[in-house]
Design an enzyme around this catalytic site. Sequence first.
Site, PDB file in Angstrom:
ATOM      1  N   CYS A 100       0.846  -1.198   0.000  1.00  0.00           N
ATOM      2  CA  CYS A 100       0.000   0.000   0.000  1.00  0.00           C
ATOM      3  C   CYS A 100       0.882   1.250   0.000  1.00  0.00           C
ATOM      4  O   CYS A 100       1.976   1.258   0.552  1.00  0.00           O
ATOM      5  CB  CYS A 100      -0.909  -0.006   1.219  1.00  0.00           C
ATOM      6  SG  CYS A 100      -2.070   1.387   1.245  1.00  0.00           S
ATOM      7  N   ASP A 154       0.398   3.789   1.674  1.00  0.00           N
ATOM      8  CA  ASP A 154       0.337   4.383   3.018  1.00  0.00           C
ATOM      9  C   ASP A 154       1.744   4.667   3.570  1.00  0.00           C
ATOM     10  O   ASP A 154       2.614   3.790   3.565  1.00  0.00           O
ATOM     11  CB  ASP A 154      -0.400   3.402   3.952  1.00  0.00           C
ATOM     12  CG  ASP A 154      -0.801   4.042   5.269  1.00  0.00           C
ATOM     13  OD1 ASP A 154       0.093   4.581   5.968  1.00  0.00           O
ATOM     14  OD2 ASP A 154      -1.990   3.998   5.608  1.00  0.00           O
ATOM     15  N   ARG A 202       2.848   4.858   6.376  1.00  0.00           N
ATOM     16  CA  ARG A 202       3.237   4.097   7.574  1.00  0.00           C
ATOM     17  C   ARG A 202       3.719   2.692   7.246  1.00  0.00           C
ATOM     18  O   ARG A 202       4.078   1.936   8.153  1.00  0.00           O
ATOM     19  CB  ARG A 202       2.042   4.008   8.537  1.00  0.00           C
ATOM     20  CG  ARG A 202       1.571   5.348   9.032  1.00  0.00           C
ATOM     21  CD  ARG A 202       0.206   5.258   9.672  1.00  0.00           C
ATOM     22  NE  ARG A 202      -0.829   4.908   8.692  1.00  0.00           N
ATOM     23  CZ  ARG A 202      -2.126   4.794   8.975  1.00  0.00           C
ATOM     24  NH1 ARG A 202      -2.540   4.972  10.212  1.00  0.00           N
ATOM     25  NH2 ARG A 202      -2.989   4.480   8.042  1.00  0.00           N
ATOM     26  N   HIS A 249      -2.153  -3.989   5.010  1.00  0.00           N
ATOM     27  CA  HIS A 249      -2.008  -3.584   6.417  1.00  0.00           C
ATOM     28  C   HIS A 249      -3.383  -3.343   7.030  1.00  0.00           C
ATOM     29  O   HIS A 249      -4.325  -2.956   6.330  1.00  0.00           O
ATOM     30  CB  HIS A 249      -1.135  -2.326   6.535  1.00  0.00           C
ATOM     31  CG  HIS A 249      -1.742  -1.098   5.918  1.00  0.00           C
ATOM     32  ND1 HIS A 249      -2.314  -0.099   6.662  1.00  0.00           N
ATOM     33  CD2 HIS A 249      -1.892  -0.724   4.622  1.00  0.00           C
ATOM     34  CE1 HIS A 249      -2.764   0.854   5.854  1.00  0.00           C
ATOM     35  NE2 HIS A 249      -2.518   0.500   4.612  1.00  0.00           N
ATOM     36  N   CYS A 278      -6.329  -0.078   6.749  1.00  0.00           N
ATOM     37  CA  CYS A 278      -6.047   0.511   5.434  1.00  0.00           C
ATOM     38  C   CYS A 278      -7.174   1.479   5.028  1.00  0.00           C
ATOM     39  O   CYS A 278      -8.339   1.081   4.936  1.00  0.00           O
ATOM     40  CB  CYS A 278      -5.892  -0.588   4.388  1.00  0.00           C
ATOM     41  SG  CYS A 278      -5.473   0.056   2.756  1.00  0.00           S
TER      42      CYS A 278
HETATM   43 CO    CO Z   1      -3.481   1.171   2.962  1.00  0.00          CO
END
Ligand code: CO
Length: 198
Positions: free
Chosen positions: A42, A44, A46, A98, A101
């Site tokens: 992803c 993302d 993080r 994750h 999400c």
């Molecule tokens: Co995500």
Amino acid sequence: MKKLKHLFENNMEWAKDIHEKNPNFFCDLSKQQNPEYLWIGCSDSRVPANQIVNLPPGEVFVHRNIANVVVHSDLNCLSVIQYAVEVLKVKHIIVCGHYGCGGVKASMEDEDHGLIDNWLCHIKDVERFNANELEGLDECEKLDRMCELNVIEQVSNVNNTSVVRNARGAGAELSVHGWIYNINNGILKDLDVCIAGR
Ligand code: CO
């Protein structure tokens, strides 16, 4: 005036640090990359691929998009898979989702998110395919399970690409793994859906 000066300072420190530990690091790496892993994760912020598995530059070939989706008509993702498998000859493809999400969560909402809703349709499909299993779960449990089911679906999509099928047909050793990362504690979990193949 240099923009984002602090990032350039960070970069100088980082490069210096690596050079001090291994003066040949960048020189060696500039000649070739030889990663064993393709990471599909992803976008993302993080969930940074190399850091999570504590590997230096050169060890992981990476593709990231919203909610780690592998779509059969996405030339971007397919090109990454092709290059990784046919040229770099990676041995492992890891689809890593994750918990929590935002892309998966948004796909489960009815509201309009604009353009991205077209991308999230692929995750809506995952919800529809697994409607029976998801029935009766509360909102949190459902999001957690959807994050896992999305990974499992994308592992299956990777396995079905012509690139992976042809590579296996030609005798390549290639495993496709489904993992999920917990943003609350930094721990990875293997969803045990690995398909190893020749
Ligand atoms: Co995500």
